[in-house]
Design a protein around this motif. Structure first.
Motif, PDB file in Angstrom:
ATOM      1  N   SER A 270      39.882 -69.495  31.598  1.00 56.67           N
ATOM      2  CA  SER A 270      38.388 -69.775  31.119  1.00 56.67           C
ATOM      3  C   SER A 270      37.907 -70.892  31.908  1.00 56.67           C
ATOM      4  CB  SER A 270      38.666 -69.917  29.697  1.00 56.67           C
ATOM      5  OG  SER A 270      39.016 -68.750  28.826  1.00 56.67           O
TER       6      SER A 270
ATOM      7  N   ALA B   8      37.016 -69.934  35.542  1.00 55.76           N
ATOM      8  CA  ALA B   8      36.197 -68.939  35.479  1.00 55.76           C
ATOM      9  C   ALA B   8      34.698 -69.481  35.092  1.00 55.76           C
ATOM     10  CB  ALA B   8      36.134 -67.489  34.647  1.00 55.76           C
ATOM     11  N   SER B   9      34.720 -70.575  34.100  1.00 52.32           N
ATOM     12  CA  SER B   9      33.342 -71.110  33.691  1.00 52.32           C
ATOM     13  C   SER B   9      32.734 -71.996  34.832  1.00 52.32           C
ATOM     14  CB  SER B   9      33.825 -72.022  32.298  1.00 52.32           C
ATOM     15  OG  SER B   9      34.568 -73.146  32.815  1.00 52.32           O
TER      16      SER B   9
ATOM     17  N   THR C  49      30.583 -69.045  36.668  1.00 53.21           N
ATOM     18  CA  THR C  49      29.873 -68.006  35.954  1.00 53.21           C
ATOM     19  C   THR C  49      28.488 -68.271  35.597  1.00 53.21           C
ATOM     20  OG1 THR C  49      31.939 -67.297  35.190  1.00 53.21           O
ATOM     21  CG2 THR C  49      30.145 -66.397  34.213  1.00 53.21           C
TER      22      THR C  49
ATOM     23  N   LEU D 100      37.045 -66.511  42.522  1.00 46.72           N
ATOM     24  CA  LEU D 100      36.191 -65.738  41.761  1.00 46.72           C
ATOM     25  C   LEU D 100      34.646 -65.741  41.823  1.00 46.72           C
ATOM     26  CD1 LEU D 100      37.834 -67.088  38.258  1.00 46.72           C
ATOM     27  CD2 LEU D 100      38.595 -65.138  39.818  1.00 46.72           C
TER      28      LEU D 100
ATOM     29  N   THR E 169      31.748 -63.436  39.833  1.00 51.79           N
ATOM     30  CA  THR E 169      31.325 -63.861  38.579  1.00 51.79           C
ATOM     31  C   THR E 169      29.734 -64.235  38.863  1.00 51.79           C
ATOM     32  OG1 THR E 169      31.694 -66.089  39.630  1.00 51.79           O
ATOM     33  CG2 THR E 169      33.362 -64.989  38.021  1.00 51.79           C
TER      34      THR E 169
ATOM     35  N   THR F 279      28.631 -60.433  37.542  1.00 53.42           N
ATOM     36  CA  THR F 279      29.005 -60.196  36.288  1.00 53.42           C
ATOM     37  C   THR F 279      29.883 -61.235  35.510  1.00 53.42           C
ATOM     38  OG1 THR F 279      29.672 -58.263  34.908  1.00 53.42           O
ATOM     39  CG2 THR F 279      30.736 -58.454  37.250  1.00 53.42           C
ATOM     40  N   SER F 280      29.828 -61.259  34.448  1.00 47.82           N
ATOM     41  CA  SER F 280      30.845 -62.018  33.585  1.00 47.82           C
ATOM     42  C   SER F 280      31.844 -61.115  32.847  1.00 47.82           C
ATOM     43  CB  SER F 280      30.111 -63.047  32.630  1.00 47.82           C
ATOM     44  OG  SER F 280      29.378 -62.152  31.791  1.00 47.82           O
TER      45      SER F 280
ATOM     46  N   THR G 106      35.079 -59.256  31.824  1.00 49.31           N
ATOM     47  CA  THR G 106      36.459 -59.571  31.913  1.00 49.31           C
ATOM     48  C   THR G 106      37.079 -58.325  32.796  1.00 49.31           C
ATOM     49  OG1 THR G 106      36.648 -60.893  29.989  1.00 49.31           O
ATOM     50  CG2 THR G 106      38.412 -60.174  30.822  1.00 49.31           C
TER      51      THR G 106
ATOM     52  N   LEU H 154      36.475 -58.323  36.276  1.00 41.27           N
ATOM     53  CA  LEU H 154      37.429 -59.629  36.910  1.00 41.27           C
ATOM     54  C   LEU H 154      38.456 -59.241  36.968  1.00 41.27           C
ATOM     55  CD1 LEU H 154      37.085 -62.632  37.779  1.00 41.27           C
ATOM     56  CD2 LEU H 154      37.988 -63.024  35.375  1.00 41.27           C
TER      57      LEU H 154
ATOM     58  N   TYR I 128      34.653 -69.958  26.193  1.00 38.43           N
ATOM     59  CA  TYR I 128      34.022 -69.255  27.345  1.00 38.43           C
ATOM     60  C   TYR I 128      33.652 -67.753  26.555  1.00 38.43           C
ATOM     61  CZ  TYR I 128      34.333 -66.347  31.175  1.00 38.43           C
ATOM     62  OH  TYR I 128      33.814 -65.702  32.585  1.00 38.43           O
TER      63      TYR I 128
ATOM     64  N   ARG J  59      30.283 -67.984  25.125  1.00 38.07           N
ATOM     65  CA  ARG J  59      29.208 -68.295  25.898  1.00 38.07           C
ATOM     66  C   ARG J  59      28.772 -69.902  25.357  1.00 38.07           C
ATOM     67  NH1 ARG J  59      31.774 -64.493  27.757  1.00 38.07           N
ATOM     68  NH2 ARG J  59      30.569 -62.952  29.180  1.00 38.07           N
TER      69      ARG J  59
END
Length: 502
Positions: free
Chosen positions: A54, A57-58, A61, A81, A85, A88-89, A91, A94, A428, A431
């Motif tokens: 998290s 990725a944050s 993203t 990533l 990202t 798209t977010s 999972t 990913l 995460y 959001r």
């Protein structure tokens, strides 16, 4: 000191076989396909992002606030990533992206060795490494350790090729890029990986080439420059960042963590800190204890056929990169030793292959069958552990999504702030921004939290049997039912705008 490095394994079909040549990529392509399928079928379903994922990725993203990025972390995974990202977010997307990428990276890293070892040995090493439950579990995860392992495989192979053939400029470029990628992912691992290769450049007579050492150092500099610049911009310098990193990791010093690692081999915990859990399923450690013995045997046998370097250097680099995780920190995680497993798989595979070849011709078929049976037994045992590890990970990460869904039902929607335990992974999923007022991830204050609560929802996650912070004791409290691992958590929500006006 002189080590013999073969320049090339002849690329010719085996006698009596009209199909796959010794240097054919087909075995590694098949290995990559199998590795992807295993991840798709047995790992990816139901696996949400964990705490560290998290954070990574944050950072890249869009529309998700970046979580606090602590001193020990590096930017390699966010770079990896970013291409997905930005699109798209999801999972699931990913996970699939990383599964395909990790399988491709494994086959490419092993392909580097085609001029150093016979393809059957390379393919067997790939089976041994990719067959480990920890390799399969982290194949589709946004964590740096597996990627460092693949960089290590490629780097040592490129080093040996460049050392054995001064005209192999591709190997020099590959060495620089592989070490740079490792440094971008985990600078400390890249340094431990590079130490044996740098020592070889200095003390092995045939390898005393300024270009070889320069390329190795250039790779470290290229990959580490971002971490160094960030150290000066955010932490007051490299020394200050290293000191902060050491404090977060509990202090770098003499800590024998072999026992801690053994406790994680049965499928978890993913992070054993403090590592006070009992050592269960002890038979799961047999392969772990046998691997260094097999690698040592591979080194001895390789010396007899005049290719000592192809077994010795990966074994020494594998041991070197394991040093901080076995001797210098007081906690453990099974993923920490992935680079060592990857490098040790080469001499271990060489030993298994040699044991089947070294018997009398009439016993060779039986010896090969015995080796194959041992490998299959290892793969089956690893799959059993994988199943247990995936269920545990899915239950834990699934709680983050379940908490986020409950928060949405109570009106916590972006822009919003989540604080307290589990704030980072839940933030995460929801959001929302995440903040902490204490601990190593401290990035806000009570005053800032209260100021935020005036214009957007704030949620405080509180552990079982813990009191909420003083500023939230009069906020609305809700239980969080249906959690599989984090039982008893509750959330305190800041008053809504309608409540404030009453």
């Amino acid at each position: 000191m002189s080590l013999v490095v073969p320049k090339r394994v002849p690329k010719r079909p085996r006698p009596g076989r009209a199909g796959v040549a010794a240097g054919s990529p087909l075995p590694l392509a098949a290995l990559a396909v199998a590795f992807v399928l295993i991840q798709l079928l047995f790992v990816i379903p139901g696996l949400n992002l964990n705490w560290d994922e998290s954070v990574y990725a944050s950072q890249v993203t869009p529309h998700i606030p970046a979580a606090y990025f602590s001193a020990p972390r590096a930017r390699g995974i966010p770079v990896l990533l970013a291409p997905l990202t930005f699109l798209t977010s999801s999972t699931l997307a990913l996970r699939i992206y990383l599964a395909v990428l990790s399988a491709t990276g494994l086959s490419v890293a092993l392909w580097v060795w085609r001029r150093l070892l016979p393809m059957p040995v390379i393919a067997l090493a790939g089976v041994l490494f990719s067959g480990l439950w920890v390799t399969q579990l982290y194949g589709p995860q946004a964590m740096p350790n597996l990627w460092v392992a693949l960089c290590a495989l490629a780097a040592v192979g490129c080093f040996l090729r460049a050392a054995g053939d001064r005209g192999d400029r591709r190997a020099l470029v590959g060495l620089c890029l592989a070490v740079a990628a490792a440094a971008l992912l985990r600078p400390s691992d890249a340094v431990w990986l590079s130490l044996p290769m740098a020592a070889a450049c200095l003390f092995v007579r045939r390898w005393r080439r300024p270009a070889l050492l320069a390329v190795l150092l250039a790779g470290l500099a290229l990959g580490g420059v971002q971490w160094i610049v960030e150290a000066y911009l955010s932490y007051g310098g490299v020394a200050a960042r290293l000191h902060r990193s050491s404090a977060i990791e509990g202090g770098i010093g003499w800590h024998l963590a072999v026992g801690d690692q053994l406790r994680t081999l049965a499928g978890g915990p993913e992070l054993c800190r403090p590592c006070s859990v009992p050592w269960r399923h002890r038979t799961s450690a047999i392969w772990w204890l046998a691997t260094p013995l097999a690698a040592a045997a591979g080194v001895v046998l390789a010396g007899r056929v005049r290719r000592l370097a192809t077994a010795l250097l990966p074994a020494v680099c594998g041991a070197s990169v394991a040093v901080p995780y076995l001797l210098l920190i007081d906690y453990a995680a099974p993923r920490f030793l992935l680079p060592s497993y990857a490098l040790l798989s080469l001499p271990a595979a060489d030993a298994l292959a040699a044991s089947a070849r070294s018997v009398r011709p009439r016993l060779r078929l039986a010896a090969t069958a015995l080796v194959a049976a041992l490998v299959v037994a290892q793969l089956v045992s690893q799959h059993v552990i994988l199943d247990r590890a995936v269920r545990t990970a899915a239950d834990g990460t699934g709680d983050y999504a379940r908490i986020a869904a409950d928060l949405r039902k109570h009106g916590v929607r972006p822009p919003c702030l989540i604080t307290g335990r589990l704030a980072t992974p839940v933030g995460y999923q929801a959001r929302c921004a995440s903040g902490q007022i204490t601990g190593h991830n401290r990035n806000t204050t009570v005053a800032e939290i209260l100021a935020t609560a005036r214009h957007e929802p704030v949620a405080v996650l509180v552990e079982p049997h813990h009191k909420p912070p003083a500023y939230a004791r009069h906020w609305n409290v809700h239980r969080l039912p249906g959690l599989r691992v984090h039982h008893g958590y509750r959330v305190y929500l800041s008053p809504s705008e309608s409540q404030k006006k009453m």
